[in-house]
Design a protein around this motif. Structure first.
Motif, mmCIF file in Angstrom:
data_model
loop_
_atom_site.group_PDB
_atom_site.id
_atom_site.type_symbol
_atom_site.label_atom_id
_atom_site.label_comp_id
_atom_site.label_asym_id
_atom_site.label_seq_id
_atom_site.Cartn_x
_atom_site.Cartn_y
_atom_site.Cartn_z
ATOM 1 N N GLY A 421 24.453 148.249 46.712
ATOM 2 C CA GLY A 421 24.601 148.784 48.059
ATOM 3 C C GLY A 421 23.495 148.293 48.959
ATOM 4 N N GLN A 422 23.383 148.913 50.119
ATOM 5 C CA GLN A 422 22.385 148.550 51.112
ATOM 6 C C GLN A 422 21.336 149.646 51.224
ATOM 7 O OE1 GLN A 422 22.665 145.495 52.553
ATOM 8 N NE2 GLN A 422 24.573 145.162 51.428
ATOM 9 N N THR A 423 20.136 149.272 51.649
ATOM 10 C CA THR A 423 19.061 150.238 51.820
ATOM 11 C C THR A 423 18.063 149.673 52.828
ATOM 12 O OG1 THR A 423 17.415 151.592 50.645
ATOM 13 C CG2 THR A 423 17.622 149.300 49.955
ATOM 14 N N THR A 424 16.972 150.370 53.033
ATOM 15 C CA THR A 424 15.847 149.843 53.811
ATOM 16 C C THR A 424 14.579 150.105 53.014
ATOM 17 O OG1 THR A 424 15.575 151.932 55.023
ATOM 18 C CG2 THR A 424 16.950 150.223 56.047
ATOM 19 N N LEU A 425 13.639 149.195 53.108
ATOM 20 C CA LEU A 425 12.332 149.344 52.471
ATOM 21 C C LEU A 425 11.307 148.686 53.386
ATOM 22 C CD1 LEU A 425 10.727 150.330 50.015
ATOM 23 C CD2 LEU A 425 11.124 148.122 48.930
ATOM 24 N N LEU A 426 10.214 149.378 53.647
ATOM 25 C CA LEU A 426 9.205 148.916 54.597
ATOM 26 C C LEU A 426 9.831 148.669 55.977
ATOM 27 C CD1 LEU A 426 7.185 146.362 52.412
ATOM 28 C CD2 LEU A 426 6.638 148.750 52.866
ATOM 29 N N GLY A 427 10.876 149.451 56.269
ATOM 30 C CA GLY A 427 11.538 149.304 57.546
ATOM 31 C C GLY A 427 12.419 148.084 57.659
ATOM 32 N N ARG A 428 12.675 147.397 56.539
ATOM 33 C CA ARG A 428 13.458 146.157 56.580
ATOM 34 C C ARG A 428 14.808 146.379 55.910
ATOM 35 N NH1 ARG A 428 10.431 142.292 58.485
ATOM 36 N NH2 ARG A 428 12.054 140.767 58.032
ATOM 37 N N PRO A 429 15.881 145.813 56.464
ATOM 38 C CA PRO A 429 17.193 145.930 55.822
ATOM 39 C C PRO A 429 17.201 145.177 54.509
ATOM 40 C CG PRO A 429 17.275 144.361 57.634
ATOM 41 C CD PRO A 429 15.920 145.011 57.701
ATOM 42 N N ALA A 430 17.816 145.776 53.498
ATOM 43 C CA ALA A 430 17.749 145.175 52.169
ATOM 44 C C ALA A 430 19.023 145.478 51.390
ATOM 45 C CB ALA A 430 16.532 145.707 51.410
ATOM 46 N N ALA A 431 19.268 144.640 50.384
ATOM 47 C CA ALA A 431 20.382 144.828 49.458
ATOM 48 C C ALA A 431 19.828 145.206 48.094
ATOM 49 C CB ALA A 431 21.209 143.551 49.358
ATOM 50 N N LEU A 432 20.557 146.068 47.387
ATOM 51 C CA LEU A 432 20.188 146.469 46.030
ATOM 52 C C LEU A 432 21.072 145.716 45.048
ATOM 53 C CD1 LEU A 432 19.837 150.335 46.500
ATOM 54 C CD2 LEU A 432 17.974 148.720 46.093
ATOM 55 N N LEU A 433 20.468 144.947 44.150
ATOM 56 C CA LEU A 433 21.183 144.199 43.125
ATOM 57 C C LEU A 433 20.742 144.706 41.756
ATOM 58 C CD1 LEU A 433 20.715 140.591 44.557
ATOM 59 C CD2 LEU A 433 22.552 142.203 45.060
ATOM 60 N N THR A 434 21.636 144.669 40.784
ATOM 61 C CA THR A 434 21.270 145.159 39.459
ATOM 62 C C THR A 434 21.872 144.286 38.360
ATOM 63 O OG1 THR A 434 21.244 147.112 38.010
ATOM 64 C CG2 THR A 434 23.259 146.721 39.287
ATOM 65 N N TYR A 435 21.189 144.262 37.241
ATOM 66 C CA TYR A 435 21.667 143.594 36.036
ATOM 67 C C TYR A 435 20.949 144.201 34.845
ATOM 68 C CZ TYR A 435 17.289 140.877 36.128
ATOM 69 O OH TYR A 435 15.967 140.505 36.133
ATOM 70 N N GLU A 436 21.357 143.838 33.647
ATOM 71 C CA GLU A 436 20.745 144.372 32.432
ATOM 72 C C GLU A 436 20.151 143.247 31.604
ATOM 73 O OE1 GLU A 436 23.629 146.698 30.357
ATOM 74 O OE2 GLU A 436 23.969 148.072 32.035
ATOM 75 N N THR A 437 19.027 143.542 30.937
ATOM 76 C CA THR A 437 18.360 142.551 30.090
ATOM 77 C C THR A 437 17.473 143.261 29.077
ATOM 78 O OG1 THR A 437 16.895 140.614 30.077
ATOM 79 C CG2 THR A 437 16.406 142.320 31.676
ATOM 80 N N ASP A 438 17.214 142.618 27.963
ATOM 81 C CA ASP A 438 16.238 143.148 27.007
ATOM 82 C C ASP A 438 14.945 142.335 27.044
ATOM 83 O OD1 ASP A 438 17.032 140.781 25.858
ATOM 84 O OD2 ASP A 438 17.514 141.624 23.892
ATOM 85 N N ALA A 439 14.843 141.414 28.003
ATOM 86 C CA ALA A 439 13.638 140.583 28.128
ATOM 87 C C ALA A 439 13.238 140.438 29.584
ATOM 88 C CB ALA A 439 13.876 139.219 27.491
ATOM 89 N N PRO A 440 12.839 141.533 30.255
ATOM 90 C CA PRO A 440 12.413 141.415 31.660
ATOM 91 C C PRO A 440 11.145 140.583 31.777
ATOM 92 C CG PRO A 440 11.948 143.615 30.808
ATOM 93 C CD PRO A 440 12.761 142.918 29.763
ATOM 94 N N PRO A 441 11.018 139.780 32.829
ATOM 95 C CA PRO A 441 9.814 138.942 32.995
ATOM 96 C C PRO A 441 8.534 139.778 32.989
ATOM 97 C CG PRO A 441 11.513 138.283 34.554
ATOM 98 C CD PRO A 441 11.998 139.541 33.905
ATOM 99 N N GLY A 442 7.510 139.244 32.333
ATOM 100 C CA GLY A 442 6.218 139.907 32.321
ATOM 101 C C GLY A 442 6.101 141.030 31.321
ATOM 102 N N GLN A 443 7.141 141.276 30.512
ATOM 103 C CA GLN A 443 7.118 142.350 29.522
ATOM 104 C C GLN A 443 7.563 141.813 28.172
ATOM 105 O OE1 GLN A 443 9.014 146.037 30.584
ATOM 106 N NE2 GLN A 443 8.638 145.766 32.772
#
Length: 677
Positions: A421-443
């Motif tokens: 969906g859509q949202t705002t963060l820091l006053g900026r228009p933004a899109a929310l994207l999602t996916y699944e993984t067992d190996a997120p970067p940096g972890q």
């Protein structure tokens, strides 16, 4: 409103170019959101219709200052401090010092710390009688250092001012020597110096974070309504048919601006608005290529974000990037919560100077240095610098700070992320994207898949947040691996953010060797023509690269007398290394033989390669005369990496008279004009 022409800019573009920063400056000037909105609206209303485009910003700033009552009480409510490194007491002290300043001084401070303008630029922009911007900045630094608790309680104000002038390079040679002598002998003066230096490091981050507010939507709508051209009286229709046609076009453009403002923010010329990326795959692609395929052609990006990797302290990455030629750049990486010097700084004026700073020798070959380049060389290395600090298991030590954002974007692309969906963060228009993984970067690899949610700015395609949440866990357990604290597009910025001061211990060089591998000195380079003469036809080089803009370097591995030649190709997204002599180690297993054009190759298995593939390459008739080909491509999928390596190997050809014309485009010899511009 008069019809826009070459001298009178379209008012809708002026709104999107200036209103965001103007509102933040008005907030600092007035101390209240409602007053800031009123000041911003009044400034645009006062702007004469015939104001030239290059005079619009000074006129708006001066109108902003003229609209602020000189004796109005300034009382700014302390904002959310979670995006700053300030404590509540420090923030209150800093705001109290701002309240004590005159309106002109506050606006000068805003231009310095929010826009990055130098004192002389501030004075030219404001043209305010009696304003001494350098003096105002110096006085504020001293007062802020005391308010932040960074100075000894009994520090003498005269000594504070003397040390500040010394840090600014405003003392003559005799006085500089006197200060250095006093610093050696007096511990109290060293404490003053350390406090002032910490303040100078803190203020460029703290002030923008305190006033990181987006203009209200109602204000933007009012300003766009003001920008719309008025209809001409009907009696003028026969005589001014062409102007009415142009006015109709402008109305359509204004409507397009309301619909897709992100593509027009910061543009000076009248562009046609490209289609906004709406599909998840398109948005991710736009985010990965936000620099080499920028959404705007002008304006200065200023962003600050927090990056957290498993078992390592969080770091703050601040980036300034000028979309207009010559693409000035500045990047700063610092430890979160630290008042010490940055871990790393990179800057380039895009014309003749590239600068590197490190808090200490972080790995072999990295040193603080100022490098003089020709303009051609300076432009060639900008794509290699603007994505720093890259996370690459091949070219960097694993404990060095790096930007995880591109890795999350690449993983989202490979996983087929879907739109939430859509949202705002820091006053900026933004899109929310999602996916699944067992190996997120940096972890480390997880025992069960986790859900990753990316918040993507739909205007500038900056990654505002990357959260990792174990499936079925509470929201509060989410790890924010990447979290933006500030993202803004400024109409312009002064020279200050893009030039690092000269310091003791900083080396000077003319010409640059490798950006990715700094231990390769420019003096060790060989020209491609020299290789063709020295070993005609015996050395191989690829003729088909993943990116035609890659920068080639040839050098000897093992010293001047060695005949072991290495070809290095550096690009924005890939690195390639060709080793003329390559023997895999005993612990490195070789894969099955594969074919690529006239060559055969076998992959070298090594877990430490991460996003890289290494291959032993040979002709079928001479398997003992093998070379090594290494492709480092962190953002590609496994299949993409395999295909690119195969194409690279298939394009290998001898370095000789026939291939030299093509190879010279990649292997440019050092420019003799470096350091002379």
């Amino acid at each position: 409103m008069s019809i826009a022409d070459d001298h009178t800019p379209d008012r809708s573009r002026l709104v999107y170019r200036y209103h965001e920063r103007l509102y933040r400056l008005a907030l600092l000037l007035s101390g209240a959101p409602k007053a800031a909105a009123a000041l911003t609206e009044a400034a645009f209303r006062r702007l004469p219709a015939d104001t030239p485009a290059d005079a619009a910003e000074p006129a708006l700033l001066r109108a902003l200052l003229a609209g602020q009552p000189p004796r109005q009480r300034w009382a700014f409510a302390t904002p959310d401090l979670s995006h700053t490194t300030l404590g509540a007491t420090q923030a209150a002290g800093l705001l109290a010092e701002l309240a004590a300043r005159t309106p002109a001084a506050r606006l000068a401070l805003g231009l310095a710390y929010i826009a990055g303008s130098a004192p002389d630029e501030i004075e030219a922009l404001l043209a305010h009688p009696g304003l001494d911007a350098a003096a105002e900045l110096a006085a504020f630094r001293a007062a802020a250092a005391r308010a932040l608790g960074l100075l000894p309680p009994d520090a003498d104000i005269a000594e504070v001012e003397r040390i500040d002038r010394w840090a600014e390079g405003q003392l003559n040679e005799a006085d500089q020597l006197a200060v250095r002598r006093d610093l050696i002998e007096r511990a109290d003066l060293r404490a003053v110096r350390d406090g002032l230096l910490a303040t100078r490091e803190l203020l460029p981050r703290a002030i923008p974070a305190l006033f990181a507010a987006a203009p209200p939507h109602t204000l933007t709508e009012k300003l766009l309504k003001l920008a719309q051209p008025r209809r001409l009286p009907a009696r003028h229709l026969p005589a001014r048919r062409a102007q009415l046609a142009l006015a109709a076009g402008i109305l359509l453009l204004a409507a397009a601006i309301v619909a897709v403002p992100s593509w027009l923010a910061g543009r000076a010329a009248r562009p046609s608005a490209p289609a906004t990326a709406t599909a998840p795959a398109d948005m991710i692609e736009a985010a990965i290529h936000r620099f080499d395929r920028p959404p705007v052609s002008e304006g200065v990006l200023h962003e600050l974000y927090r990056v957290e990797r498993d078992s390592q302290p969080a770091v703050l990455i601040e980036r300034w990037y000028d979309y207009a030629s010559p693409n000035r750049l500045a990047i700063r990486i610092s430890a979160e919560g630290s008042d010490g010097p940055p871990l790393m700084q990179v800057s380039s004026d895009g014309r003749s100077l590239v600068q590197f700073r490190y808090d200490h020798a972080r790995s072999f070959g990295e040193e603080s240095v100022d490098i003089q380049l020709s303009q051609g060389e300076a432009q060639a290395v900008v794509p290699l610098l603007r994505g720093q600090p890259i996370v690459s298991s091949f070219a960097r030590d694993s404990d060095q700070p790096g930007d995880l954002g591109p890795l999350f974007l690449a993983q989202a692309r490979a996983s087929g992320a879907r739109l939430l969906g859509q949202t705002t963060l820091l006053g900026r228009p933004a899109a929310l994207l999602t996916y699944e993984t067992d190996a997120p970067p940096g972890q480390p690899r997880l025992s069960q898949p986790a859900r990753v949610v990316l918040t993507l700015d739909t205007q500038m395609y900056a990654l505002l947040d990357a959260s990792v949440l174990p499936i079925g866990a509470a929201e509060g357990t989410a790890v924010h691996a990447v979290r933006a604290q500030q993202v803004e597009l400024l109409a312009q910025a002064g020279a200050a953010p893009f030039t690092l001061p000269t310091e003791p211990g900083v080396a000077s060089r003319i010409g640059i060797g490798s950006v990715r591998f700094p231990f390769i000195d420019g003096n060790e380079q060989l020209t491609i023509d020299a290789l063709a003469l020295r070993q005609p036809g015996s050395l191989l080089a690829p003729l088909a690269l993943p990116d035609t803009r890659m920068r080639g370097i040839a050098f000897k591995n093992g010293g001047p007398t060695s005949d072991d030649i290495v070809l290095l190709y550096e690009g924005e997204f890939q690195n390639i290394i060709l080793l003329s002599r390559f023997r895999p180690g005993a612990s490195q297993q070789l894969g099955e033989e594969q074919s690529a054009g006239a060559f055969r190759y076998r992959l070298v298995a090594n877990r430490s390669f991460g996003g890289a593939l290494a291959a032993l390459v040979y002709r079928p008739e001479a398997p003992s005369r093998a070379i090594g080909v290494i492709l480092n491509d962190e953002l590609a999928t496994d299949a993409e990496r395999q295909a690119r390596l195969s194409a690279l190997i298939a394009s290998l050809a001898p370095i000789d008279d026939q291939t030299l014309p093509a190879l010279r485009q990649t292997f440019q010899p050092p420019d003799s004009t470096a350091g002379k511009s």
